[in-house]
Design a protein around this motif. Structure first.
Motif, short mmCIF file in Angstrom:
data_model
loop_
_atom_site.label_atom_id
_atom_site.label_comp_id
_atom_site.label_asym_id
_atom_site.label_seq_id
_atom_site.Cartn_x
_atom_site.Cartn_y
_atom_site.Cartn_z
N PHE A 182 0.85 -1.19 0.00
CA PHE A 182 0.00 0.00 0.00
C PHE A 182 0.88 1.24 0.00
O PHE A 182 1.92 1.28 0.67
CB PHE A 182 -0.90 0.02 1.24
N LYS A 183 0.47 2.23 -0.75
CA LYS A 183 1.17 3.51 -0.84
C LYS A 183 0.26 4.62 -0.32
O LYS A 183 -0.93 4.63 -0.61
CB LYS A 183 1.56 3.83 -2.28
N THR A 184 0.85 5.54 0.42
CA THR A 184 0.08 6.68 0.92
C THR A 184 -0.16 7.65 -0.24
O THR A 184 0.78 8.03 -0.94
CB THR A 184 0.85 7.39 2.05
N TYR A 185 -1.41 8.03 -0.46
CA TYR A 185 -1.72 9.01 -1.50
C TYR A 185 -2.29 10.30 -0.91
O TYR A 185 -2.42 11.30 -1.62
CB TYR A 185 -2.66 8.43 -2.56
N LEU A 186 -2.61 10.29 0.39
CA LEU A 186 -3.15 11.48 1.03
C LEU A 186 -2.96 11.34 2.53
O LEU A 186 -3.10 10.26 3.08
CB LEU A 186 -4.66 11.61 0.72
N GLY A 187 -2.62 12.44 3.15
CA GLY A 187 -2.52 12.46 4.61
C GLY A 187 -3.41 13.55 5.16
O GLY A 187 -3.48 14.64 4.60
N THR A 188 -4.12 13.23 6.22
CA THR A 188 -4.90 14.23 6.93
C THR A 188 -4.18 14.50 8.25
O THR A 188 -3.11 13.96 8.49
CB THR A 188 -6.34 13.76 7.19
N GLU A 189 -4.79 15.28 9.09
CA GLU A 189 -4.18 15.57 10.38
C GLU A 189 -3.97 14.29 11.20
O GLU A 189 -2.98 14.15 11.90
CB GLU A 189 -5.06 16.55 11.16
N THR A 190 -4.89 13.34 11.08
CA THR A 190 -4.84 12.15 11.93
C THR A 190 -4.67 10.82 11.18
O THR A 190 -4.37 9.81 11.80
CB THR A 190 -6.12 12.04 12.78
N THR A 191 -4.88 10.82 9.86
CA THR A 191 -4.85 9.55 9.13
C THR A 191 -3.99 9.62 7.87
O THR A 191 -3.67 10.69 7.36
CB THR A 191 -6.27 9.13 8.68
N TYR A 192 -3.65 8.42 7.40
CA TYR A 192 -3.07 8.24 6.08
C TYR A 192 -4.12 7.52 5.24
O TYR A 192 -4.73 6.55 5.70
CB TYR A 192 -1.82 7.37 6.11
N GLU A 193 -4.32 7.99 4.03
CA GLU A 193 -5.16 7.30 3.06
C GLU A 193 -4.19 6.55 2.16
O GLU A 193 -3.26 7.14 1.60
CB GLU A 193 -6.00 8.29 2.26
N MET A 194 -4.40 5.24 2.03
CA MET A 194 -3.45 4.41 1.32
C MET A 194 -4.19 3.58 0.27
O MET A 194 -5.40 3.34 0.40
CB MET A 194 -2.72 3.46 2.29
N GLN A 195 -3.45 3.13 -0.75
CA GLN A 195 -4.04 2.27 -1.75
C GLN A 195 -3.00 1.32 -2.33
O GLN A 195 -1.81 1.62 -2.31
CB GLN A 195 -4.69 3.08 -2.87
N ALA A 196 -3.49 0.18 -2.78
CA ALA A 196 -2.67 -0.80 -3.49
C ALA A 196 -3.38 -1.07 -4.81
O ALA A 196 -4.57 -1.36 -4.83
CB ALA A 196 -2.54 -2.08 -2.69
N LEU A 197 -2.65 -0.94 -5.90
CA LEU A 197 -3.23 -1.07 -7.22
C LEU A 197 -2.69 -2.32 -7.91
O LEU A 197 -1.54 -2.70 -7.70
CB LEU A 197 -2.93 0.17 -8.05
N PRO A 198 -3.51 -2.94 -8.78
CA PRO A 198 -3.03 -4.13 -9.50
C PRO A 198 -1.75 -3.79 -10.28
O PRO A 198 -1.64 -2.73 -10.89
CB PRO A 198 -4.17 -4.46 -10.45
N GLY A 199 -0.79 -4.69 -10.22
CA GLY A 199 0.45 -4.51 -10.95
C GLY A 199 1.42 -3.54 -10.28
O GLY A 199 2.52 -3.33 -10.74
N LYS A 200 1.03 -2.94 -9.16
CA LYS A 200 1.87 -1.96 -8.48
C LYS A 200 2.36 -2.46 -7.12
O LYS A 200 2.99 -1.75 -6.39
CB LYS A 200 1.10 -0.65 -8.26
N VAL A 201 2.01 -3.70 -6.77
CA VAL A 201 2.36 -4.25 -5.46
C VAL A 201 3.56 -5.17 -5.61
O VAL A 201 3.72 -5.84 -6.62
CB VAL A 201 1.15 -5.01 -4.86
N LYS A 202 4.39 -5.20 -4.57
CA LYS A 202 5.58 -6.05 -4.56
C LYS A 202 5.24 -7.49 -4.82
O LYS A 202 4.28 -8.01 -4.39
CB LYS A 202 6.28 -5.97 -3.20
#
Length: 124
Positions: free
Chosen positions: A104-124
């Motif tokens: 999962f990669k962080t694509y957005l951070g708020t004051e308290t959280t990280y928004e993360m996503q893992a995309l097909p073909g982009k994961v180890k």
């Protein structure tokens, strides 16, 4: 979960707790391991980006690789359907390290959280 809420600088309350439980309860599954109910999983399997809303294990079930296996299975199902997976994690929650390890990669951070996503073909 209350400890993660408090560690994020927020005040845990019964109202917040019930709101989290009831949100998309239609997508909830009980996690059963060795015949025992040990947690809950909520995944909204819609569109090109599934939402891993909640994975919560009892304290005695944590640190044993169960959550990792469940998340890997969610990723496998999503990728098979050409979908990615997103999630939100409190910055103070150590589970963020697991999510990063799983691709999962962080694509957005708020004051308290990280928004993360893992995309097909982009994961180890």
């Amino acid at each position: 979960m209350n400890s993660h809420i408090a560690n994020a600088g927020l005040t845990p309350s019964n109202e917040i707790h019930m709101e989290r439980i009831n949100y998309r309860f239609d997508c909830a599954s009980i996690i059963i391991f060795a015949g025992m109910e040990i947690g809950i999983l909520k995944v909204i399997k819609e569109g090109e980006l599934w939402d891993l809303v909640q994975i919560q294990l009892t304290p005695s079930s944590q640190g044993k690789g169960i959550g990792r296996k469940i998340i890997l299975e969610v990723l496998a199902q999503a990728f098979k359907n050409n979908s990615g997976v997103k999630l939100s994690v409190f910055k103070t929650n150590p589970a963020k390290n697991l999510y990063t390890e799983l691709g999962f990669k962080t694509y957005l951070g708020t004051e308290t959280t990280y928004e993360m996503q893992a995309l097909p073909g982009k994961v180890k």
